[in-house]
Design an enzyme around this catalytic site. Sequence first.
Site, mmCIF file in Angstrom:
data_model
loop_
_atom_site.group_PDB
_atom_site.id
_atom_site.type_symbol
_atom_site.label_atom_id
_atom_site.label_comp_id
_atom_site.label_asym_id
_atom_site.label_seq_id
_atom_site.Cartn_x
_atom_site.Cartn_y
_atom_site.Cartn_z
ATOM 1 N N ASN A 56 0.836 -1.204 0.000
ATOM 2 C CA ASN A 56 0.000 0.000 0.000
ATOM 3 C C ASN A 56 0.870 1.253 0.000
ATOM 4 O OD1 ASN A 56 0.614 -0.836 2.671
ATOM 5 N ND2 ASN A 56 -1.056 0.358 3.532
ATOM 6 N N GLU A 58 0.442 5.257 0.606
ATOM 7 C CA GLU A 58 -0.460 6.305 1.083
ATOM 8 C C GLU A 58 0.018 7.692 0.659
ATOM 9 O OE1 GLU A 58 -0.964 5.537 5.289
ATOM 10 O OE2 GLU A 58 -2.125 3.724 4.855
ATOM 11 N N CYS A 67 -4.233 0.754 -2.396
ATOM 12 C CA CYS A 67 -4.083 -0.525 -1.692
ATOM 13 C C CYS A 67 -3.028 -1.405 -2.355
ATOM 14 C CB CYS A 67 -5.399 -1.299 -1.708
ATOM 15 S SG CYS A 67 -6.711 -0.594 -0.728
ATOM 16 N N GLU A 69 -3.134 -4.535 -3.095
ATOM 17 C CA GLU A 69 -3.651 -5.446 -4.126
ATOM 18 C C GLU A 69 -3.665 -4.768 -5.490
ATOM 19 O OE1 GLU A 69 -4.893 -4.827 -1.153
ATOM 20 O OE2 GLU A 69 -6.257 -6.381 -0.446
ATOM 21 N N CYS A 106 -10.470 -4.929 0.320
ATOM 22 C CA CYS A 106 -11.560 -3.947 0.398
ATOM 23 C C CYS A 106 -12.455 -4.050 -0.841
ATOM 24 C CB CYS A 106 -10.996 -2.529 0.536
ATOM 25 S SG CYS A 106 -10.420 -1.805 -1.007
ATOM 26 N N CYS A 109 -10.887 -2.964 -4.200
ATOM 27 C CA CYS A 109 -9.961 -3.971 -4.742
ATOM 28 C C CYS A 109 -10.729 -5.163 -5.308
ATOM 29 C CB CYS A 109 -8.984 -4.435 -3.667
ATOM 30 S SG CYS A 109 -7.720 -3.197 -3.301
HETATM 31 N N1 THU Z 1 -5.254 -1.531 2.554
HETATM 32 C C1 THU Z 1 -4.694 -2.347 1.616
HETATM 33 O O1 THU Z 1 -3.632 -2.039 1.060
HETATM 34 N N2 THU Z 1 -5.331 -3.499 1.306
HETATM 35 C C2 THU Z 1 -6.438 -3.967 1.944
HETATM 36 O O2 THU Z 1 -6.910 -5.052 1.623
HETATM 37 C C3 THU Z 1 -7.066 -3.169 3.006
HETATM 38 C C4 THU Z 1 -6.508 -1.814 3.208
HETATM 39 C C5 THU Z 1 -4.526 -0.315 2.934
HETATM 40 C C6 THU Z 1 -5.133 0.995 2.522
HETATM 41 C C7 THU Z 1 -4.525 1.938 3.540
HETATM 42 O O3 THU Z 1 -3.244 2.328 3.105
HETATM 43 C C8 THU Z 1 -4.367 1.095 4.779
HETATM 44 O O4 THU Z 1 -4.422 -0.267 4.339
HETATM 45 C C9 THU Z 1 -5.429 1.329 5.826
HETATM 46 O O5 THU Z 1 -6.693 1.251 5.300
#
Ligand code: THU
Length: 157
Positions: A56, A58, A67, A69, A106, A109
């Site tokens: 991920n 940010e 994310c 994925e 999520c 994704c």
């Molecule tokens: N996140 C992912 O990368 N994948 C997931 O399946 C759930 C959430 C990340 C997004 C964000 O950077 C952090 O986790 C918190 O939500």
Amino acid sequence: MNDFIIVNTLDELDEESKQLVRKAQETLQHAYAPYSKFSVGAALLLDNDEVITGTNQENAAYPVGMCAERVALFAMASRYPGMGLKKLAVAARNEYTLSLSPATCCGSCRQVMLEFEQRQNKAFEVVMQNLDHKWVKAPSAESLLPFSFTKLGMERG
Ligand code: THU
């Protein structure tokens, strides 16, 4: 064959799934998650048996982060156009615990995963840890998103 497999420990999963989760776990250190402090790694097993990973990423403008994925899937499609995948695994960790944290893909994704599945015209498995810390192996992206919106709906009258 079309069922969800749910086990208590990673060891109970098949070797291929275990190895892919380990790859997702290894790549966690490359997450950029200064805001959520929640590092996520995704690993894709491609049809040519290579593994592509993503983490991920940010941003100070929160919604523009991405994310793990989707980072992995888009990287795969860019680096290997037309390549399919067999399996996707996710692993996550927050900064307070040493063990892995639950992280199920999520909704955004899942939507992207579904379109990848439809583009390649065959299912891929999804391995992730649920809130009970059990490992879930889903048979397909489609199984994770019932009644989904897809391009098929746009083509029909
Ligand atoms: N996140 C992912 O990368 N994948 C997931 O399946 C759930 C959430 C990340 C997004 C964000 O950077 C952090 O986790 C918190 O939500």
